[in-house]
Design a protein around this motif. Structure first.
Motif, mmCIF file in Angstrom:
data_model
loop_
_atom_site.group_PDB
_atom_site.id
_atom_site.type_symbol
_atom_site.label_atom_id
_atom_site.label_comp_id
_atom_site.label_asym_id
_atom_site.label_seq_id
_atom_site.Cartn_x
_atom_site.Cartn_y
_atom_site.Cartn_z
ATOM 1 N N LEU A 16 1.260 0.419 0.177
ATOM 2 C CA LEU A 16 1.659 1.027 1.449
ATOM 3 C C LEU A 16 3.026 0.508 1.897
ATOM 4 C CD1 LEU A 16 -1.782 0.906 3.294
ATOM 5 C CD2 LEU A 16 -0.618 2.950 2.455
ATOM 6 N N ASP A 74 5.536 2.448 0.021
ATOM 7 C CA ASP A 74 5.553 3.777 0.599
ATOM 8 C C ASP A 74 6.452 3.808 1.841
ATOM 9 O OD1 ASP A 74 4.613 6.483 0.815
ATOM 10 O OD2 ASP A 74 3.365 5.808 2.495
ATOM 11 N N ALA A 75 6.337 2.747 2.661
ATOM 12 C CA ALA A 75 7.135 2.669 3.884
ATOM 13 C C ALA A 75 8.626 2.510 3.568
ATOM 14 C CB ALA A 75 6.642 1.508 4.746
ATOM 15 N N ASP A 88 10.050 4.044 1.076
ATOM 16 C CA ASP A 88 10.393 5.209 0.253
ATOM 17 C C ASP A 88 10.482 4.890 -1.226
ATOM 18 O OD1 ASP A 88 10.404 7.192 2.194
ATOM 19 O OD2 ASP A 88 12.388 6.555 2.907
ATOM 20 N N SER A 110 1.264 -0.615 11.249
ATOM 21 C CA SER A 110 2.260 0.336 10.736
ATOM 22 C C SER A 110 1.918 0.741 9.307
ATOM 23 C CB SER A 110 3.665 -0.270 10.817
ATOM 24 O OG SER A 110 3.814 -1.294 9.831
ATOM 25 N N LEU A 111 1.251 -0.144 8.561
ATOM 26 C CA LEU A 111 0.860 0.182 7.189
ATOM 27 C C LEU A 111 -0.420 1.024 7.175
ATOM 28 C CD1 LEU A 111 1.595 -3.243 5.478
ATOM 29 C CD2 LEU A 111 2.930 -1.131 5.292
ATOM 30 N N LYS A 128 -1.366 3.057 9.244
ATOM 31 C CA LYS A 128 -1.011 4.411 9.668
ATOM 32 C C LYS A 128 -0.746 5.306 8.467
ATOM 33 C CE LYS A 128 1.936 6.437 13.205
ATOM 34 N NZ LYS A 128 2.983 6.203 14.175
ATOM 35 N N ARG A 129 -0.314 4.712 7.358
ATOM 36 C CA ARG A 129 0.066 5.486 6.177
ATOM 37 C C ARG A 129 -1.109 5.802 5.260
ATOM 38 N NH1 ARG A 129 5.346 5.771 5.107
ATOM 39 N NH2 ARG A 129 6.659 4.872 6.721
ATOM 40 N N PRO A 163 -3.928 7.742 3.713
ATOM 41 C CA PRO A 163 -4.186 9.188 3.775
ATOM 42 C C PRO A 163 -5.526 9.520 4.445
ATOM 43 C CG PRO A 163 -4.328 8.380 1.502
ATOM 44 C CD PRO A 163 -3.818 7.252 2.340
ATOM 45 N N LYS A 166 -8.424 7.909 6.932
ATOM 46 C CA LYS A 166 -8.664 6.741 7.784
ATOM 47 C C LYS A 166 -10.110 6.606 8.221
ATOM 48 C CE LYS A 166 -3.912 6.849 9.375
ATOM 49 N NZ LYS A 166 -3.591 8.208 8.830
#
Length: 775
Positions: free
Chosen positions: A677, A680-681, A683, A715-716, A718-719, A721, A723
């Motif tokens: 994650l 991912d944050a 990019d 914040s992680l 949140k990513r 897919p 939840k």
DNA sequence: GACCTGCTGCGGATTG
């Protein structure tokens, strides 16, 4: 000494012990009696099954009850399984027969009139499931104080099954609510065979005063353990004859490692080439590795009574099918049967009876037979592929060798894919063998996974909140917070989070506020609390019943049901779907002839602990040859070690090539999820397999961003897919779900720790900066 | 890349 404890007991209990012909009271039972009589402490009793745990708890409890009968239930026994409650009920009835202590049981299979009788005339001992205790609060909330006010003991059996999960938190909350209405604080007696950390169990028993829990451990008789790991190599495209020898494996390991060292290795293509040319001529030889495995299982488990555990129901079904095809011709063949949660109760009971009867039987089974019913004499335990946790390995090994002087036997059968498949880079390290060796080492050292107490359990708190409102008809928010959070088990939920949850539930019409301030169930909340499913805190799947004529065969999720005319394997037999009745969720089948596939039971993956993965790395670094590993396994382990060393994998954990960085942080599932994650944050495209993460990045400099950026667990989370995970998650706002997942899916500290370690290994000093090893 | 656990009361009809 023995007189001491015995003389403390009520004379009626002493007589009962004589009458049952007991020759002695065991040490752990004596200590339990003393603890109950001479202190006010709670109790934690650890002993092997059949080690006299139940009596250790109930001798002093019954004795106390006989001294002072009251007009309410006086002792509660909570068990995780209905079958276990039935067993204990019979034993307790015998013990209490002449003491005039009533013994009741309450679970889903107990007739309504018996439950009614208890409610009208409560007393003595009640054996109950957590879900049935919940039903008492929900349906007879007003009666709860009258029925339970004199409860002075709560016995929790198989306590390890309640630690660190939703069901355990649910039970803890019910007990806290019970404790609020009893006249004295009930003393809790926890019973367990395997407990990782008694300190954590003590916190479960009394979070306010864990030091008031006396832990007793039965001296376990030294027993002999026979343990072995056998290895099978297979590839979908390659039908193995003899497995490739050590030289071929070493050569392959060296070639691959050299490619990775050079940093420009296109491993996908090369792997295919190497193995196709090496093994092409073996393809015509008949047997696949599953058939070889089945043959070995018949040899190893073809006599007496055995259990063979596997972690996938579909795999167990196909192995049984294979075994049956090989044994049908033999006359008077030893029976191989199957037992798992998707088979109907009647089918399972038939197998259980057979196993207990002593008739030679070997059962393929999932974790259904890991605890609970006592199968007398299990000679040996098989395990298809290593389990995911040490705890499970210990528990399963413990199912055999229960008689004095008889060894416990466990045989692990591991399957590995040849590196020609696209198993990912982790496949070159033969992860099943590594895990088998790592789990075994940790088991020998008596390490077991601790349970996770960081979770918020918001879903279960919501269920308990609805239950409280249903019980009382309405409560103030402050009283709810006190009952559930500050004095209940949901201590990780603070006042702010609690208030946010209430707002979320208000928006979804689960609760509403009366003019006087009381919170009550709203329309949707009332509907949920009236559903049969409400009594359990854990999620049950909606399942269809498979029926042949009048016989129920099992239950399947709708996604696993083939269309009309399609076939499937279940319970070791082949079936063809004849009719599907949508309204009643029934699937009518007739016997099939074909060699059908088992249904696709769709399970969820779960966590491997970081300690286990770290041990796997240590196994690669060492160069011992584990005595319990077979020759093929040693060959593969040697090849994995060669590859790991020569590729540089053990130095910094990183391999670069083809525009990718493959990193082995040697950490558990949660840490890998967090690192993915983080990428991912930033990019950076990332994918993980069992052991590694593959980053789409040219150099390790690109990964510096992961260390530089300020992340929070939220914040992680949140990513993620998906939840929603737990039963009532759908009732929570997105914001709350992120908070929940940040607590139970993310481990930011460990991920940053892993990144620092990576940075240091490149620098060889403590700068915390990632340098490119290729530069 | 998996597994498991659990679950109303009541009113009315029928039967011995």
């Amino acid at each position: 000494m023995s007189q001491d404890a015995f003389s403390l007991l009520h004379s009626g209990v002493q007589r009962a012990i004589y009458e049952m012909g007991w020759k002695e009271i065991r040490e752990v039972q004596q200590e339990a009696i003393r603890t109950v009589y001479q202190t006010d402490n709670h109790l934690l009793v650890c002993a092997q099954t059949a080690g006299g745990k139940t009596e250790a708890a109930f001798l002093p409890v019954i004795s106390k009850l006989a001294d002072a009968p009251k007009d309410s239930v006086q002792a509660i026994y909570v068990g995780p399984l209905k079958a276990l409650i039935n067993d204990q009920f019979r034993r307790l009835e015998d013990l209490c027969e002449h003491l005039e202590i009533p013994v009741h049981r309450w679970h889903g299979d107990v007739p309504g009139n018996q439950k009614k009788r208890l409610r009208e005339n409560p007393g003595g001992i009640l054996l109950i499931t957590p879900e049935s205790l919940e039903s008492n609060f929900v349906n007879f909330g007003a009666d709860v104080p009258r029925v339970y006010r004199h409860v002075s003991f709560v016995v929790i059996d198989e306590m390890h099954s309640f630690l660190g999960n939703e069901r355990g938190i649910h039970l803890r909350s019910l007990l806290a609510r019970l404790g609020a209405i009893t006249e004295t604080k009930p003393r809790i007696i926890g019973l367990s065979a395997t407990l990782a950390e008694p300190e954590e169990a003590a916190i479960y028993i009394d979070p306010d005063a864990p030091d008031t829990v006396t832990a007793l451990e039965a001296a376990s008789a030294q027993r002999e353990v026979k343990f072995g790991v056998k290895t099978y190599l297979e590839s979908p495209s390659w039908k193995p004859g003899p497995p490739p020898g050590p030289e071929a494996l070493q050569a392959l390991a060296e070639t691959l490692a050299a490619g990775f060292r050079a940093g420009d290795f296109d491993w996908k293509q090369e792997q295919g080439e190497i193995l196709d040319s090496d093994y092409a001529d073996e393809r015509e030889t008949g047997n696949d590795s599953t058939t070889l495995l089945a043959t070995d299982l018949i040899k190893a488990f073809g006599k007496e009574t055995n259990l063979i555990f596997g972690d996938s129901k579909a795999l167990l079904e196909s192995l049984l099918n294979n075994v049956n095809q090989q044994t049908t011709s033999a006359s008077g063949a030893h029976a191989f049967v199957i037992h798992h949660g998707s088979l109907s109760r009647s089918q399972r009971e038939e197998i259980e009876t057979r196993l207990k009867s002593g008739q030679p039987t070997t059962a393929f089974c999932s974790s259904t037979l890991e605890m609970g019913i006592d199968i007398g004499n299990v000679r040996a335990v098989g395990q298809i592929n290593p389990p995911w946790t040490v705890a499970s390995m210990v528990q399963r090994l413990g199912r055999s060798g229960r008689r004095a002087g008889v060894p416990a036997i466990m045989r692990v059968f591991t399957q590995e894919n040849t590196p020609s498949t696209r198993a990912g880079l982790s496949g070159l390290l033969y992860p099943n063998i590594l895990r088998a060796v790592a789990l075994t080492r940790l088991m020998v050292r008596k390490w077991v996974e601790p349970f996770d107490n960081r979770q918020l359990h918001l879903s279960t708190m919501v269920q308990q909140l609805m239950s409280c409102l249903k019980q009382t008809g309405g409560m103030q928010a402050g009283a709810l917070f006190e009952t559930l959070c500050s004095k209940g088990p949901f201590r990780n939920i603070d006042a702010g989070l609690f208030a946010t949850t209430l707002r979320s539930l208000g928006e979804k019409e689960i609760i509403e506020q009366m003019p006087g301030g009381d919170l009550i169930l709203a329309l949707e909340g009332e509907r949920l609390a009236n559903e049969l499913d409400f009594y359990a805190a854990f999620m049950g799947s909606e399942e269809w019943t498979l029926r042949h004529r009048n016989e129920d065969l099992g239950q399947l999720p709708s996604s696993a049901i083939p269309p009309v005319g399609g076939g499937l394997m279940l319970g070791g037999r082949s079936w063809r779907v004849e009719e599907i009745v949508e309204n009643s969720q029934l699937v009518y089948v007739i016997p099939g002839k074909g060699k059908d596939a088992a249904p696709a039971f769709r399970g969820q993956g779960s966590e491997v602990h970081s300690r286990v993965v770290r041990e796997m790395k240590t196994v690669l670094e060492d160069d011992d040859e584990p005595a319990f590993l077979d020759e093929a396994g040693r060959g593969l382990l040697a090849a994995a070690r060669t590859f790991a060393r020569e590729s540089g994998l053990l130095d910094d954990g990183c391999l670069c090539g083809g525009g990718e960085i493959i990193w082995f942080p040697w950490r558990g599932t949660r840490c890998l999820t967090t690192l993915k994650l983080m990428a991912d944050a930033c990019d950076i495209k990332a994918a993980d397999d069992a052991l590694s993460i593959r980053f789409k990045a040219k150099s390790t400099e690109d990964l510096q961003a992961l260390l530089d950026k300020d992340f929070t667990a939220e914040s992680l989370a949140k990513r993620l897919p998906v939840k929603t995970r737990e039963k009532h998650d759908e009732l929570l706002s997105e914001e709350l779900l992120i908070t929940a997942r940040a607590a139970d899916q993310i481990d930011l500290d460990e991920a940053q720790d892993a990144l620092m370690e990576l940075a240091l290994s490149f620098r060889g000093e403590s700068s915390g900066k990632l340098d490119d090893p290729g530069a």
